[in-house]
Motif scaffolding. Structure first.
Motif, PDB file in Angstrom:
ATOM      1  N   ILE A  53      21.201  47.425  36.835  1.00  0.00           N
ATOM      2  CA  ILE A  53      21.863  46.484  35.913  1.00  0.00           C
ATOM      3  C   ILE A  53      23.359  46.822  35.764  1.00  0.00           C
ATOM      4  N   LYS A  56      25.320  45.947  38.885  1.00  0.00           N
ATOM      5  CA  LYS A  56      25.524  44.511  39.115  1.00  0.00           C
ATOM      6  C   LYS A  56      26.561  43.939  38.149  1.00  0.00           C
ATOM      7  N   ILE A  57      26.674  44.520  36.983  1.00  0.00           N
ATOM      8  CA  ILE A  57      27.751  44.085  36.078  1.00  0.00           C
ATOM      9  C   ILE A  57      29.104  44.451  36.703  1.00  0.00           C
ATOM     10  N   GLN A  60      29.638  42.051  39.756  1.00  0.00           N
ATOM     11  CA  GLN A  60      29.947  40.708  39.283  1.00  0.00           C
ATOM     12  C   GLN A  60      31.379  40.620  38.779  1.00  0.00           C
ATOM     13  N   SER A  61      31.782  41.653  38.072  1.00  0.00           N
ATOM     14  CA  SER A  61      33.139  41.670  37.533  1.00  0.00           C
ATOM     15  C   SER A  61      34.158  41.702  38.673  1.00  0.00           C
ATOM     16  N   LYS A  64      34.406  38.346  40.240  1.00  0.00           N
ATOM     17  CA  LYS A  64      35.198  37.438  39.410  1.00  0.00           C
ATOM     18  C   LYS A  64      36.695  37.736  39.557  1.00  0.00           C
ATOM     19  N   PHE A  65      37.019  39.005  39.575  1.00  0.00           N
ATOM     20  CA  PHE A  65      38.426  39.396  39.691  1.00  0.00           C
ATOM     21  C   PHE A  65      39.015  38.852  40.995  1.00  0.00           C
ATOM     22  N   SER A  67      37.852  36.304  42.701  1.00  0.00           N
ATOM     23  CA  SER A  67      37.864  34.853  42.584  1.00  0.00           C
ATOM     24  C   SER A  67      39.092  34.378  41.803  1.00  0.00           C
ATOM     25  N   LEU A  88      35.009  46.008  30.073  1.00  0.00           N
ATOM     26  CA  LEU A  88      33.796  45.785  30.861  1.00  0.00           C
ATOM     27  C   LEU A  88      32.689  46.735  30.408  1.00  0.00           C
ATOM     28  N   TYR A  91      31.064  45.256  27.485  1.00  0.00           N
ATOM     29  CA  TYR A  91      30.189  44.161  27.907  1.00  0.00           C
ATOM     30  C   TYR A  91      28.899  44.735  28.471  1.00  0.00           C
ATOM     31  N   HIS A 354      25.102  43.454  46.629  1.00  0.00           N
ATOM     32  CA  HIS A 354      26.031  42.574  45.907  1.00  0.00           C
ATOM     33  C   HIS A 354      27.454  42.928  46.299  1.00  0.00           C
TER      34      HIS A 354
END
Lengths: 480, 480
Positions: A53, A56-57, A60-61, A64-65, A67, A88, A91, A354
């Motif tokens: 978990i 993956k956070i 994912q972050s 996004k960065f 992107s 983060l 979060y 990922h």
């Protein structure tokens, strides 16, 4: 110690509340068994609290960065974006607590007794649970061992073990490494490497154990090397690490490469380690549960140990240290205890990363298929020719299918590219149902979608992918 | 007109270069046929140039914009983001040109003759192609009609037709509407509505034809209404539009609702219209190709018209106006021409919407399954209980599976939530292979992943989803 009548009677006792343990507990409860779940630390185990978990956070972050940095193409204008790891971490903490609370609530709703403490076998039908000064004995009908594993750093890293990050500690990192060294070649090493590169680290990957390549199908490895080069992530392969030093906040790894001694330095070192099964405290010798040479507990397809009423699931057993394995074994063990003859089968276990772009793989690699004596055909489709990938600006990657020439049955599916992780389930369903190529050619695929890449990879087996130019006569001849 | 010996001889002539036409052309070429493709406008047709592709660039951009606004949670800090539609239009233009060039290159590589002009049948074996002053006649062995369709605005919007946007013109919009009115209830209406809402428009949706609900399974409709309410998108249902006016740059729609006359105004109006087949110029009456009452060309599962050597594919035929249908029919027609007995089957055609969150659906809805006399079971899993959705902050949506109680065969799969579009292919593969629930329960699903939501939806059929609390005794009794 005399336990006698003081023992609590219990039906199914489960030692360890990670994914294997809690899935086993809930499934056993669903099937009408009364369950006691012992966890010495936190429900959800390593996976929820420190492993899958949190990682993956992080990924994912990072995604996004990346992107955000490409946003201008898409008409999204604004000031520069910076990354705040502490935010983060907040979060992450919030999400972990949320998920853990969910598992706790589910256990309660299923009337599972949760005990906090360390458990070990006293005899073939008794477990002791210790918590501080408190000690209780439970006489069980069935037990499930789900104690997981512990990362074991390679010998050269043991002396500095506390300073070196592994897959359980990396999520606690409080700053973005300036120069990150990574030792490993598996999906974890790749995820951590690509995530921190995206967030600003200079990353070097040292493939472990002198490996030549990553742990994926050869075509994915080739694409990976191209992608890593583009990201300016250096790779050291075929090397043998000799020594690790830590001076003035810098790690220096000394390794041998083609007969030469070289060194590389970094501010941080991450090692994707092998996993040692957590069995030392269990008292297994008292109950006759067999272990393999490396200490993993031997189990059959029902997760049954050599003691028929005791089961083991997850990282404490042989096989890949993946939550998906633990989850499946956990449910299978619970079902076996309830008298249902279900089995775990990991022929088509998905291996996903990922990364940017993500990787997803199931079934045989090209080499494995050939080594097993199959006469194979390969269909491969580049996502650069896929409409959705093109419009989304995500043209990296491909989908590769491996099929048995004689029977036209799919043997393996390997994907790298946006959406691969979600799409792999179509491949796994097909593999499990022994799909032939026509079973994936006949259905309808949404348009435009990356799903169409899977169709075209299978069509490529017949040289009929629409978005692959026809082969020249020479190429066709070569194929025949 | 006398054509005589002046006719060019050709093998397969295809009228229309959209997805149906160009897939047919390439497949026919792959199968050794000589192909002439006539396109009056641009290769790729409406789908590539004005429909699917541009609309997905818009929805992707809106999705990114939303994601950026949530960035702070993820440690991504920066100035405010603004949206520049002109920049997105540039990106769109670039991607369309790139994709069109790809189709052109593929046609060339497959030695397909491409003609620019309007084509129509002169007789059962001759097509005329007109371009300016030039006129050519082609005598063909087989023809494929792939002329597509044209949006037909409802009667009340026809007078102001030029000012009202439809699915072919919306992508040319040069500003973000301040107040956007949408007339429609299908995936297109939802995509446009949610995209512009995300980009700053105040959106009101008027369901077309007095409908009560959207064109999805009832559970998706319920979730959609909740989501739209949260996004402050208003919905007008059960209404009959009486009149449209346009004054001082404002549209005013007058409608009847529960016997009352009401009006609503907006700066822009988008109508997701029905599609009228493009057959008027084709001279179909000369060749005996039958049409249904609404003008669509009648075809069989091989895309064959009532003239055995002439085929029709895509929006010009009956059925949903979806590129996926055109693509499948195009390939099937080409294969039929080459003597292969393949068929199109649209029982499990995916209906997807690139909304926020996305929707993907295949097979029977609950109502359809019941109306067809099935004794059904429903398994539904909320993505709020899925680990990956939770960590990604994408907890909206669910996965619902409909199964035949007697045979335990899956009948329909309906998803709303992040990743649904990629994941639906697992569902479609399962549906096409007549999977039973055990076929989706047995495989391994990556952890954590949204894929696990599909597993748990199927497990829910047996009341065995791990992340759904057990039903109370009362609920269980109700079920039995």
């Amino acid at each position: 110690m005399v336990v006698g009548e003081l023992a609590h009677e219990c039906d199914v006792i489960i030692i360890g509340g990670g994914p294997g343990g809690y899935h086993a507990a809930i499934r056993a409860a669903q099937l009408g068994r009364s369950v006691t779940l012992v966890e010495q630390d936190q429900l959800g185990g390593i996976c929820l609290n420190k492993g899958c978990i949190p990682s993956k956070i992080l990924t994912q972050s990072a995604e996004k960065f990346t992107s955000f940095q490409e946003g201008e193409n898409w008409g999204l204008e604004g000031g520069g974006i910076s990354f705040n790891l502490n935010k983060l971490q907040q979060y992450k903490q919030q999400k972990i607590e949320q998920l853990r609370a969910g598992v706790e609530a589910l256990c309660q709703a299923n009337k599972i007794e949760i005990l906090n403490g360390s458990a070990f076998f006293l005899s073939e039908d008794k477990v002791g649970v210790e918590k501080g000064d408190k000690f209780d004995v439970f006489r069980f009908r069935n037990a499930i061992i789900a104690t997981g594993g512990t990362p074991e750093k390679p010998p050269w890293a043991r002396e500095l073990s506390e300073l070196v990050f592994d897959q359980h500690s990396i999520s606690d990192l409080s700053e973005i490494p300036e120069k990150l060294l990574i030792y490993g070649s598996d999906y974890i090493a790749l995820e951590i490497g690509m995530a921190f590169q995206a967030l600003g680290s200079k990353v070097t990957m040292i493939l472990d154990d002198g490996k030549e390549d990553f742990d994926f199908d050869q075509s994915i490895c080739r694409e990976l090397k191209r992608i890593l080069k583009k990201k300016k992530i250096d790779i050291v392969k075929n090397s043998e690490v000799l020594e690790l030093q830590h001076k003035e906040d810098m790690f220096t790894v000394t390794f041998e490469l083609k007969g030469k001694i070289e060194t590389i330095s970094g501010t941080h070192l991450f090692v994707s380690t092998t996993i040692r099964p957590n069995t030392n405290q269990l008292g297994l010798s008292r109950i006759g549960v067999e272990q393999c040479a490396a200490g993993f507990i031997k189990v059959d397809a029902q997760s049954r140990t050599t003691q028929k009423h005791i089961f083991a699931v997850g990282d404490v057993t042989e096989g890949p240290a993946l939550a998906v394995k633990a989850i499946k074994q956990g449910k299978t063990a619970a079902e076996a205890i309830a008298g249902i003859q279900s089995q775990s089968d990991f022929h088509f276990i998905p291996i996903v990363a990922h990364t940017q772009p993500p990787i997803a793989s199931a079934g045989l690699t090209e080499k494995e298929a050939i080594n097993m004596g199959n006469d194979i055909e390969i269909g491969q489709f580049s996502m650069s020719a896929n409409g959705f990938s093109t419009l989304a600006g995500k043209k990296e990657g491909f989908i590769k299918v491996i099929s048995c020439k004689e029977k036209q049955v799919l043997l393996g599916i390997h994907m790298v590219g946006t959406g691969a992780i979600e799409l792999i389930s179509a491949g796994i369903t097909a593999l499990e149902m022994a799909a032939r190529d026509e079973d994936l050619i006949f259905p309808n695929y949404p348009h435009p979608s990356i799903n169409e890449g899977l169709l075209e990879a299978v069509e490529a087996l017949r040289n009929q992918a629409i978005h692959i130019p026809p082969k020249s006569k020479n190429e066709q001849k070569l194929k025949v």
